[in-house]
Design a protein around this motif. Structure first.
Motif, PDB file in Angstrom:
ATOM      1  N   ARG A 194      28.846  37.581  38.634  1.00 30.70           N
ATOM      2  CA  ARG A 194      28.507  36.332  39.369  1.00 30.70           C
ATOM      3  C   ARG A 194      28.427  36.397  40.815  1.00 30.70           C
ATOM      4  N   ALA A 195      28.814  37.332  41.636  1.00 32.67           N
ATOM      5  CA  ALA A 195      29.003  37.478  43.024  1.00 32.67           C
ATOM      6  C   ALA A 195      28.743  39.024  43.339  1.00 32.67           C
ATOM      7  N   ARG A 196      28.476  38.870  44.484  1.00 31.93           N
ATOM      8  CA  ARG A 196      28.540  40.232  45.338  1.00 31.93           C
ATOM      9  C   ARG A 196      29.633  40.605  46.245  1.00 31.93           C
ATOM     10  N   ILE A 197      30.566  41.526  46.071  1.00 33.45           N
ATOM     11  CA  ILE A 197      31.373  42.006  46.937  1.00 33.45           C
ATOM     12  C   ILE A 197      31.001  42.332  48.164  1.00 33.45           C
ATOM     13  N   LEU A 198      31.289  41.750  49.317  1.00 26.82           N
ATOM     14  CA  LEU A 198      30.930  42.082  50.637  1.00 26.82           C
ATOM     15  C   LEU A 198      32.056  43.002  51.381  1.00 26.82           C
ATOM     16  N   GLN A 199      33.360  42.553  51.137  1.00 34.18           N
ATOM     17  CA  GLN A 199      34.245  43.305  51.897  1.00 34.18           C
ATOM     18  C   GLN A 199      35.671  43.260  51.068  1.00 34.18           C
ATOM     19  N   GLN A 200      36.424  44.277  51.170  1.00 37.28           N
ATOM     20  CA  GLN A 200      37.930  43.951  50.388  1.00 37.28           C
ATOM     21  C   GLN A 200      39.132  44.374  51.384  1.00 37.28           C
ATOM     22  N   ARG A 201      40.170  43.808  51.478  1.00 37.55           N
ATOM     23  CA  ARG A 201      41.237  44.158  52.175  1.00 37.55           C
ATOM     24  C   ARG A 201      42.377  44.254  51.281  1.00 37.55           C
ATOM     25  N   GLN A 202      43.289  45.199  51.438  1.00 40.35           N
ATOM     26  CA  GLN A 202      44.496  45.180  50.948  1.00 40.35           C
ATOM     27  C   GLN A 202      45.491  45.653  52.020  1.00 40.35           C
ATOM     28  N   THR A 203      46.781  44.953  51.861  1.00 40.35           N
ATOM     29  CA  THR A 203      47.788  45.170  52.646  1.00 40.35           C
ATOM     30  C   THR A 203      49.124  45.174  51.910  1.00 40.35           C
ATOM     31  N   ILE A 204      50.103  45.967  52.683  1.00 39.13           N
ATOM     32  CA  ILE A 204      51.514  45.965  52.156  1.00 39.13           C
ATOM     33  C   ILE A 204      52.117  45.469  53.322  1.00 39.13           C
ATOM     34  N   GLU A 205      52.994  44.596  52.954  1.00 42.35           N
ATOM     35  CA  GLU A 205      54.119  44.047  54.138  1.00 42.35           C
ATOM     36  C   GLU A 205      55.454  44.143  53.480  1.00 42.35           C
ATOM     37  N   LEU A 206      56.306  44.375  54.631  1.00 45.36           N
ATOM     38  CA  LEU A 206      57.836  44.440  54.589  1.00 45.36           C
ATOM     39  C   LEU A 206      58.413  42.963  54.845  1.00 45.36           C
ATOM     40  N   ILE A 207      59.059  42.581  54.126  1.00 47.15           N
ATOM     41  CA  ILE A 207      59.653  41.044  54.035  1.00 47.15           C
ATOM     42  C   ILE A 207      61.255  41.164  54.336  1.00 47.15           C
ATOM     43  N   PRO A 208      62.002  41.168  55.364  1.00 49.83           N
ATOM     44  CA  PRO A 208      63.296  41.240  55.195  1.00 49.83           C
ATOM     45  C   PRO A 208      63.987  39.933  54.645  1.00 49.83           C
ATOM     46  N   LEU A 209      64.961  40.222  53.842  1.00 53.95           N
ATOM     47  CA  LEU A 209      65.670  39.133  52.947  1.00 53.95           C
ATOM     48  C   LEU A 209      67.165  39.383  53.197  1.00 53.95           C
ATOM     49  N   THR A 210      67.845  38.452  53.753  1.00 55.63           N
ATOM     50  CA  THR A 210      69.319  38.585  53.756  1.00 55.63           C
ATOM     51  C   THR A 210      70.111  37.495  53.146  1.00 55.63           C
ATOM     52  N   GLU A 211      71.140  37.556  52.290  1.00 52.34           N
ATOM     53  CA  GLU A 211      71.770  36.677  51.499  1.00 52.34           C
ATOM     54  C   GLU A 211      73.191  36.734  52.519  1.00 52.34           C
ATOM     55  N   VAL A 212      73.591  35.291  53.059  1.00 51.99           N
ATOM     56  CA  VAL A 212      74.698  35.332  54.065  1.00 51.99           C
ATOM     57  C   VAL A 212      75.835  34.560  53.062  1.00 51.99           C
ATOM     58  N   HIS A 213      77.097  35.151  52.984  1.00 51.17           N
ATOM     59  CA  HIS A 213      77.894  34.549  52.534  1.00 51.17           C
ATOM     60  C   HIS A 213      79.148  34.069  53.509  1.00 51.17           C
ATOM     61  N   TYR A 214      79.291  32.649  53.732  1.00 53.02           N
ATOM     62  CA  TYR A 214      80.283  32.280  54.762  1.00 53.02           C
ATOM     63  C   TYR A 214      81.394  31.505  54.254  1.00 53.02           C
ATOM     64  N   PHE A 231      36.130  39.460  49.704  1.00 54.84           N
ATOM     65  CA  PHE A 231      35.436  38.580  50.252  1.00 54.84           C
ATOM     66  C   PHE A 231      33.996  38.578  49.574  1.00 54.84           C
ATOM     67  N   SER A 232      33.718  37.746  48.651  1.00 57.84           N
ATOM     68  CA  SER A 232      32.208  37.716  47.997  1.00 57.84           C
ATOM     69  C   SER A 232      31.322  36.730  48.447  1.00 57.84           C
ATOM     70  N   GLU A 233      30.006  37.103  48.014  1.00 55.84           N
ATOM     71  CA  GLU A 233      29.002  35.922  48.228  1.00 55.84           C
ATOM     72  C   GLU A 233      28.314  35.890  46.885  1.00 55.84           C
ATOM     73  N   SER A 234      28.113  34.544  46.430  1.00 57.61           N
ATOM     74  CA  SER A 234      27.147  33.984  45.238  1.00 57.61           C
ATOM     75  C   SER A 234      26.170  32.952  45.624  1.00 57.61           C
ATOM     76  N   ARG A 235      25.183  33.157  44.764  1.00 53.30           N
ATOM     77  CA  ARG A 235      23.897  32.290  45.060  1.00 53.30           C
ATOM     78  C   ARG A 235      23.554  31.632  43.912  1.00 53.30           C
ATOM     79  N   ILE A 236      23.432  30.293  43.862  1.00 48.71           N
ATOM     80  CA  ILE A 236      22.707  29.543  42.779  1.00 48.71           C
ATOM     81  C   ILE A 236      21.530  28.865  43.374  1.00 48.71           C
ATOM     82  N   SER A 237      20.748  28.289  42.331  1.00 50.65           N
ATOM     83  CA  SER A 237      19.677  27.644  42.888  1.00 50.65           C
ATOM     84  C   SER A 237      19.461  26.550  41.771  1.00 50.65           C
ATOM     85  N   GLU A 238      18.656  25.314  42.331  1.00 47.79           N
ATOM     86  CA  GLU A 238      18.601  24.193  41.599  1.00 47.79           C
ATOM     87  C   GLU A 238      17.549  23.214  42.303  1.00 47.79           C
TER      88      GLU A 238
END
Length: 375
Positions: free
Chosen positions: A321-341, A119-126
């Motif tokens: 070009r931006a200031r980092i305000l916060q970072q978040r990293q996650t690891i998730e387990l995703i079950p996957l099943t192949e079904v033969h019928y 999550f970052s913040e950037s500023r421009i002006s005109e």
């Protein structure tokens, strides 16, 4: 015909110029301290954020407890129920096959998904301008304008994107309108200030061809009131809206963005990767701070490499070009099943993925039309 302005030299002739608002020439604007760059190019600048040192050191982690985490296995009953639920949600899938099929084999595998959010913040002006309506002007006489990163604003909740615009304090300047040169009006481009135009019905002949009677549209005058300016001969300046002056000021634009890096570990099953990227998973690990560090020594080396690559990419992309305000990293387990019928003498396959048991069908035997998607 009544005219708003009686003297021709009081109305600027812009008959052949565009009538949309124009940006002012830079020579009209005075130089403000710390904002000279706005007069040296495109008039817009990305402000580099101040450098900040990381606030913590990298932590050593033990992954032994994470290895004990297990996602519930898919049973035959769960596999059949997931397929029935999927089939019932499709208008052109028959449910008989899902009810009568014989499950021959369940191939189960757990996939790891790594996700990094920055999550970052950037500023421009005109420079911006608006019609000046004789209101209070916050200009340089009230003090020096602050530097853009010194302006305090309310930050939105972390990882929620937003954009806000502010007028930089003490940056306002009042100038004569550069479009109408301070007159507030300009000659109509339709009649060139004459208020009248040639009649379109008789083409100015006062009578239609081969008709003895005079033209009824123009009452035989050959001319009609200009519809562009309603017969006034001039139009209100669209830039200053008739106010004759413009208020110029520096506008600060602050953008909060959430950059995302995702990686799904390899698997030997033929379920499309884009489905696994969106699948609902079981949270295994979460690390959130102003700065997060690469994951090391994870049992799946490709996850550790993905963490290192994602953090490096975000750092390189945002550093200038931006200031980092916060970072978040996650690891998730995703079950996957192949079904033969087996069904009516043939073998088929479908996949169950995610903790909410979504189904991906390769070739369903009771599909009556092609109006439904298969995912």
């Amino acid at each position: 015909m009544d005219r708003d302005l009686s003297e021709d030299d009081s109305v600027v002739d812009l008959s052949f110029e565009a009538e949309s608002p124009l940006a002012p020439p830079t020579e009209l604007l005075e130089r403000l301290p710390s904002y000279d760059w706005l007069l040296q190019g495109s008039g817009q600048q990305i402000f580099f954020p101040p450098l900040e040192a990381p606030g913590r050191s990298q932590e050593q982690r033990s992954w032994s407890s994470f290895l004990e985490h297990r996602v519930p296995m898919v049973t035959e009953d769960v596999a059949r129920e997931a397929l029935l639920s999927f089939v019932n949600s499709k208008c052109c899938y028959g449910s008989e096959a899902a009810s009568d099929l014989i499950i021959q084999e369940l191939k189960q595998q757990t996939v790891c998904r790594y996700r990094l959010e920055t999550f970052s913040e950037s500023r421009i002006s005109e420079w911006k301008f608006e019609p000046f309506t004789n209101h209070l002007v916050d200009g340089p006489q009230r003090g020096a304008s602050p530097r853009l990163w010194d302006i305090k604003v309310q930050v939105p909740p972390m990882f929620q994107e937003d954009t806000k615009k502010f007028q930089v304090p003490h940056s306002a300047l009042v100038k004569e309108c550069h479009k109408c040169h301070g007159h507030g009006r300009y000659k109509c481009s339709g009649c060139h200030g004459a208020s009248m135009v040639r009649c379109s019905s008789c083409s100015g002949a006062k009578r239609k061809a081969k008709q003895p009677r005079r033209c009824q549209m123009c009452s035989g005058s050959g001319r009609r009131r200009c519809s562009t300016c309603s017969g006034r001969g001039n139009k209100t300046c669209v830039t200053c809206r008739g106010e004759k002056k413009l208020l110029h000021f520096i506008q600060l634009i602050i953008m909060w963005k959430n950059s995302l890096f995702e990686f799904v570990s390899e698997h030997q099953l033929n379920c499309p990767g884009e489905l696994l990227a969106k699948a609902k998973g079981e949270n295994l690990f979460k690390d959130e701070n102003v700065v997060v560090y690469p994951i090391v020594d994870f049992p799946l080396r490709e996850i550790s490499l993905a963490s290192k690559r994602g953090i490096a990419e975000h750092s390189s992309m945002l550093a200038s070009r931006a200031r980092i305000l916060q970072q978040r990293q996650t690891i998730e387990l995703i079950p996957l099943t192949e079904v033969h019928y087996w069904y009516q003498g043939k073998t088929y396959v479908y996949y169950i993925y995610g903790t909410d048991h979504k189904v991906y069908v390769v070739d369903y035997p009771e599909r009556y039309c092609c109006g439904c998607t298969i995912i």
